[in-house]
Design an enzyme around this catalytic site. Structure first.
Site, PDB file in Angstrom:
ATOM      1  N   ILE A 171      34.429  47.903  32.598  1.00  0.00           N
ATOM      2  CA  ILE A 171      33.280  47.474  33.395  1.00  0.00           C
ATOM      3  C   ILE A 171      33.752  46.644  34.591  1.00  0.00           C
ATOM      4  CG2 ILE A 171      31.206  46.023  33.366  1.00  0.00           C
ATOM      5  CD1 ILE A 171      30.838  46.893  30.424  1.00  0.00           C
ATOM      6  N   HIS A 172      34.709  45.767  34.328  1.00  0.00           N
ATOM      7  CA  HIS A 172      35.234  44.887  35.373  1.00  0.00           C
ATOM      8  C   HIS A 172      35.876  45.709  36.506  1.00  0.00           C
ATOM      9  CE1 HIS A 172      37.101  41.344  37.101  1.00  0.00           C
ATOM     10  NE2 HIS A 172      38.301  41.872  36.963  1.00  0.00           N
TER      11      HIS A 172
END
Ligand code: HEM
Ligand code: SF4
Ligand code: SF4
Lengths: 232, 321
Positions: A171-172
């Protein structure tokens, strides 16, 4: 994509934050690849990246300790900007707007938005879990001294925490690709004012306020100097 | 040949492998078992010696702890050992319970389930569970996975070792070295069916002799084992130096190595894909081009339009002024 940040951008990450971040990023990616290789046969071919299965097994925990050390430093330095604020809750409630790029509807946020803060807190929980459980199952240094129950618990904790950390990492990384200008901010340090105002309005205002105060002080200094010159 | 994996054509389970191994040649292969009749053992340790001999194992000479058990534990160089226990029964009689401790060759082996290295642990059609050290990476997961505390990691080569049930001998139609050498017939080897029958006979005999709880130890929790015991007190296996009464693969090992892993792996792959498709559908998140301050925005745009060298020159000039 204004290039103005080269000249007039706001400093978002100082040189040490950037170096610290990338030391963690590189070692974390190596950890994910070497860890997944052992995690499930789907990923067994990743052992080839580290010189074979045995080197993969040996090197993983050493990278882990390296990463955890620099992570600790970053976690302390980023602690204050990661505290949850009221506007973060509103931001999370509007996650649909966030994902659909309807940014004009979002509440203004500080230096980090709730998504970035969640990444911070997920990592701050999973890295210590990974470190402790990883040490327990670390052959040949620590594992031989551990009771088998500990080995079993640690293996489960390590696998689950690694899963959480890997999803967080995906996600990052995706967010960094998605939100234009963030990779540049972490590589070069500066962001344009437009970027700051758009994505982190409260932080932008704060920075502008700081700048104004510095300018005012300089101006006052100047006029004071002129007055001194005038009065003999 | 010794210690090698000699028959690669009848492997019915292989660690960390998704595709099955060759199956065709498992036809007519009967399950084998080693029967250890504790009531017949005199504790001479001939089997320990035979094991070292056949497998070329030489453990360090240790110390005497005042008990007959020697060495005190399994090691990469000790695949089996006799554990001695002085047990006082209900009538106050002393019983010397001597258990041969070695790999149980579980039908559902926890070691194999835990092992992350493809082919480091295999199970043959005859039921023998074998470690192939050539593929072992020394992670020690088998130690955590085994319900009987059997595998040991070598300090010399960082690989896991345990009893092979003399898979090399068995493949050539011989019985394991320990069974061959036992002077009292306390260790027997044959098909599992025959050994269960033999064990039942011995159990009946022991019951006649007053051991009313005599029985066979073939724990169902691990699907049965290919090393089975005849115990005088089958109701209390713990008194035989902590033989587990209901061994099974730990629920922790199941939680670690069960369905969760393929599921987590799939979620990891899908989340990366989801990112790509989100980008393809919604596009990047961008700030508006201009500086929020309208006056500066003009200056910035002008700056952008300049070539980088020009911009630097201008900046220099500004500085000189
Ligand atoms: C923080 C320090 C860490 C230490 C000391 C550590 C140590 C270990 C050890 C000892 C193993 C067993 C295999 C081996 O010996 O190589 C292992 C496995 C693994 N590690 Fe780490 N590790 C750490 C961090 C991480 C991180 C950050 C990740 C990824 C997010 C990770 C992911 C994994 C995975 C997926 C496995 C395989 C687990 C399994 O098979 O169930 N580790 N780690
Ligand atoms: S006793 Fe342990 S090492 Fe032997 S087959 Fe069973 S789980 Fe594997
Ligand atoms: S140490 Fe055990 S679990 Fe790890 S690779 Fe070797 S046999 Fe498999």
């Amino acid at each position: 994509m204004s290039h103005s940040n080269r000249e007039r951008g706001i400093l978002r990450y100082d040189w040490w934050s950037r170096v610290n971040h990338w030391l963690i990023a590189f070692s974390f990616v190596m950890l994910v690849l070497s860890g997944l290789a052992i995690f499930h046969p789907y990923f067994w071919s990743f052992t080839g990246l580290f010189g074979g299965p045995i080197p993969t097994r040996i090197i993983h925990p050493f990278i882990g300790v390296f990463m955890a050390f620099f992570f600790l430093i970053m976690a302390v330095r980023f602690f204050k900007v990661s505290l949850i604020k009221r506007y973060d809750i509103q931001w999370v409630k509007q996650i649909g707007d966030v994902l659909s790029n309807r940014d004009e509807r979002l509440p203004p946020v500080g230096k980090n938005n709730a998504g970035q803060k969640m990444v911070y807190w997920l990592m701050v929980t999973s890295v210590p879990l990974l470190l402790i459980s990883g040490i327990v199952i670390w052959q040949p240094y620590f594992a031989p001294a551990m009771p088998r129950l500990w080995l079993r618990v640690a293996a489960v904790v390590h696998a689950y925490a690694a899963f959480a950390a890997i999803i967080t990492l995906i996600i990052h990384i995706y967010s960094a690709i998605w939100v234009k200008g963030s990779i540049r901010a972490m590589v070069q340090g500066r962001v344009s004012k437009a970027w700051a105002k758009h994505h982190h309005n409260l932080w932008y205002e704060e920075e502008m306020e700081k700048q104004r105060r510095v300018e005012d002080a300089a101006k006052r200094e100047e006029t004071a100097g002129q007055q001194r010159q005038q009065t003999p | 040949m010794r210690g090698d994996q000699i028959n690669l054509q009848n492997i019915i389970a292989r660690s960390a492998s998704m595709a099955p191994s060759p199956q065709e040649r498992s036809g007519g292969v009967e399950k084998v078992a080693k029967l250890i009749d504790v009531s017949k053992c005199i504790g001479c340790k001939a089997c320990q010696v035979a094991c070292s001999e056949w497998n070329d194992l030489r453990d360090d000479v240790g110390e005497c702890y005042g008990v007959y058990t020697n060495p005190m534990d399994l090691s990469p160089n000790t695949f089996q050992l006799m554990r001695f226990n002085e047990y006082e029964d209900e009538q106050g009689n002393l019983e010397w319970l001597i258990r041969k401790d070695n790999c149980m060759h579980c039908a559902e082996p926890g070691c194999l389930k835990a092992c992350p290295a493809p082919g480091a642990i295999v199970q043959y059609a005859n039921g023998i569970v074998d470690f192939n050290e050539e593929h072992c990476i020394g992670c020690g997961y088998c130690v955590a996975g085994c319900p009987f505390n059997i595998p040991r990691i070598s300090k010399k080569d960082a690989k896991a070792y345990k009893c092979t049930l003399c898979s090399d001998r068995v493949y050539h139609g011989l019985e394991p070295a320990c069974a061959k050498t036992c002077p009292t017939g306390a260790i027997m080897f044959g098909t599992k069916e025959d050994m269960l029958e033999q064990g039942a006979m011995r159990t009946d005999y022991l019951k006649d002799r007053g051991y009313k709880n005599a029985g066979i130890y073939d724990p169902a929790g691990v699907g049965g084992t290919h090393v089975i015991y005849v115990l005088q007190h089958a109701d209390k296996p713990e008194i035989y130096n902590n033989l587990p009464s209901d061994p099974r693969i730990s629920p922790l090992t199941e939680a670690w190595k069960g369905v969760t892993k393929p599921l987590m792996s799939a979620v990891i792959g899908l989340s990366a894909l989801a990112g790509f498709f989100h980008y393809a559908i919604k596009g990047p998140k961008e700030e508006p081009e201009d500086d929020p301050d309208p006056e500066k925005a003009d200056a910035d745009r002008a700056l952008d339009e300049k070539s980088p060298t020009q911009a630097l020159q201008d900046a220099d000039e500004e500085g000189r002024e």
